[in-house]
Design an enzyme around this catalytic site. Structure first.
Site, PDB file in Angstrom:
ATOM      1  N   ASP A  20      -3.423  -3.465  11.219  1.00 23.34           N
ATOM      2  CA  ASP A  20      -3.829  -4.794  11.668  1.00 23.34           C
ATOM      3  C   ASP A  20      -5.016  -5.305  10.852  1.00 23.34           C
ATOM      4  OD1 ASP A  20      -3.860  -7.059  13.191  1.00 23.34           O
ATOM      5  OD2 ASP A  20      -4.677  -6.112  14.987  1.00 23.34           O
ATOM      6  N   ASN A  68       6.761 -10.652  15.988  1.00 28.86           N
ATOM      7  CA  ASN A  68       6.258 -11.292  14.769  1.00 28.86           C
ATOM      8  C   ASN A  68       7.137 -12.443  14.266  1.00 28.86           C
ATOM      9  OD1 ASN A  68       4.748  -8.280  13.319  1.00 28.86           O
ATOM     10  ND2 ASN A  68       3.830  -9.893  14.555  1.00 28.86           N
TER      11      ASN A  68
HETATM   12  C1  FPP Z   1      -1.059  -7.270  10.740  1.00 25.89           C
HETATM   13  O1  FPP Z   1      -2.106  -8.042  10.218  1.00 25.89           O
HETATM   14  C2  FPP Z   1      -0.125  -6.902   9.676  1.00 25.89           C
HETATM   15  C3  FPP Z   1       1.195  -7.204   9.635  1.00 25.89           C
HETATM   16  C4  FPP Z   1       1.916  -7.970  10.678  1.00 25.89           C
HETATM   17  C5  FPP Z   1       2.032  -6.790   8.521  1.00 25.89           C
HETATM   18  C6  FPP Z   1       1.742  -5.414   7.996  1.00 25.89           C
HETATM   19  C7  FPP Z   1       2.307  -5.278   6.632  1.00 25.89           C
HETATM   20  C8  FPP Z   1       1.732  -4.527   5.657  1.00 25.89           C
HETATM   21  C9  FPP Z   1       0.503  -3.729   5.819  1.00 25.89           C
HETATM   22  C10 FPP Z   1       2.309  -4.485   4.307  1.00 25.89           C
HETATM   23  C11 FPP Z   1       3.293  -3.383   4.199  1.00 25.89           C
HETATM   24  C12 FPP Z   1       4.587  -3.950   4.535  1.00 25.89           C
HETATM   25  C13 FPP Z   1       5.707  -3.276   4.825  1.00 25.89           C
HETATM   26  C14 FPP Z   1       6.958  -4.040   4.998  1.00 25.89           C
HETATM   27  C15 FPP Z   1       5.762  -1.790   4.952  1.00 25.89           C
HETATM   28  P1  FPP Z   1      -2.232  -9.518  10.722  1.00 25.89           P
HETATM   29  O2  FPP Z   1      -1.440 -10.387   9.822  1.00 25.89           O
HETATM   30  O3  FPP Z   1      -1.874  -9.562  12.176  1.00 25.89           O
HETATM   31  O4  FPP Z   1      -3.778  -9.770  10.528  1.00 25.89           O
HETATM   32  P2  FPP Z   1      -4.760 -10.562  11.509  1.00 25.89           P
HETATM   33  O5  FPP Z   1      -4.707  -9.835  12.834  1.00 25.89           O
HETATM   34  O6  FPP Z   1      -6.077 -10.439  10.835  1.00 25.89           O
HETATM   35  O7  FPP Z   1      -4.241 -11.967  11.574  1.00 25.89           O
END
Ligand code: FPP
Length: 241
Positions: A20, A68
């Site tokens: 996250d 998501n």
């Molecule tokens: C959460 O951060 C992250 C995600 C929903 C995507 C995670 C993906 C990766 C780490 C890249 C690797 C990808 C794969 C397909 C293995 P957020 O976007 O919720 O961040 P925030 O909480 O700061 O908005």
């Protein structure tokens, strides 16, 4: 944290990670959210390297949840293409490192057909490896997994292949996406949030929870080692005294 500080005889069998904070990491730098996901890939593969270095057997990461899909369409599209490209970039490497890759989650619509084919191709290519299993939770939800297992039990019961009064935790476990996966011992969530967000609800019933302030793109093998060290400092009782 360096890895020699860890007690190799008391490693968690299965580590789950909620990756996250990609969006916030990007925001802090005035970059688009997708740049956070791109740096998240680097973090993920350094973490995989660290997991291999200390000899972890099961690592499950939360890449895309059943919730998501509610993100802006541009970000959803980006994450779908990103997962596909990531497999193109990394599958050889994972194969060479003897990592078995498994995807957990729903594979039907609205998952892009082409992406599902690539996921299944990666699974087939790496199926023979036994060094470590990397599970990527994609279009995954803990409740959806339990609903799918319950539905399967109901089908078998309706067809007379299963007696309802014989249904046990073991029979439900056997119908999860990856029945062979051991329980999660250590669950890590980055970015300071302290929630499960529908991740591995059944598997993490007794997991030690470790929350770190580190935003996912800043995570690396050393942050993983620190989380495992924290796990090793905890006394696990499983309901006993
Ligand atoms: C959460 O951060 C992250 C995600 C929903 C995507 C995670 C993906 C990766 C780490 C890249 C690797 C990808 C794969 C397909 C293995 P957020 O976007 O919720 O961040 P925030 O909480 O700061 O908005």
């Amino acid at each position: 944290m360096t890895q020699p500080d860890l007690d190799r005889s008391r490693l968690p069998e299965h580590v789950g990670i909620i990756m996250d904070g990609n969006g916030r990491w990007a925001g802090q730098r005035g970059l688009p959210r997708n740049a956070g996901h791109e740096h998240g890939e680097i973090a993920l593969f350094d973490t995989v390297e660290g997991a291999l270095e200390i000899g972890l057997r099961w690592l499950t990461v939360y890449a895309f949840s059943t919730e998501n899909w509610k993100r802006p369409p541009g970000e959803v599209r980006f994450l779908m293409n990103f997962n596909r490209d990531l497999l193109l970039r990394r599958a050889d490497d994972l194969d060479e490192r003897q990592v078995r890759v498994r995807f957990i989650g729903r594979r039907g619509r609205p998952m892009p057909r082409r992406l599902v084919e690539m996921m299944e191709d990666t699974e087939r290519r790496t199926a023979r490896h036994g060094r470590m299993t990397l599970q990527i939770a994609f279009n995954y939800g803990g409740r959806a997994e339990l609903v799918d297992a319950a539905r399967q039990l109901a089908v078998e019961a309706a067809e007379g292949r299963l007696r309802p009064d014989r249904i046990s935790a073991k029979s439900l476990q056997a119908r999860l996406y990856e029945p062979e996966a051991p329980d999660v011992d250590l669950l890590v969530r980055t970015s300071g949030e302290q929630r499960l967000s529908n991740f591995l609800l059944w598997e993490a019933a007794y997991a030690e929870l470790v929350f770190t302030e580190t935003l996912w793109p800043d995570f690396d093998r050393h942050t993983l080692f620190a989380a495992v060290a924290e796990y090793q400092r905890r006394a696990r009782r499983f309901g006993r005294v």
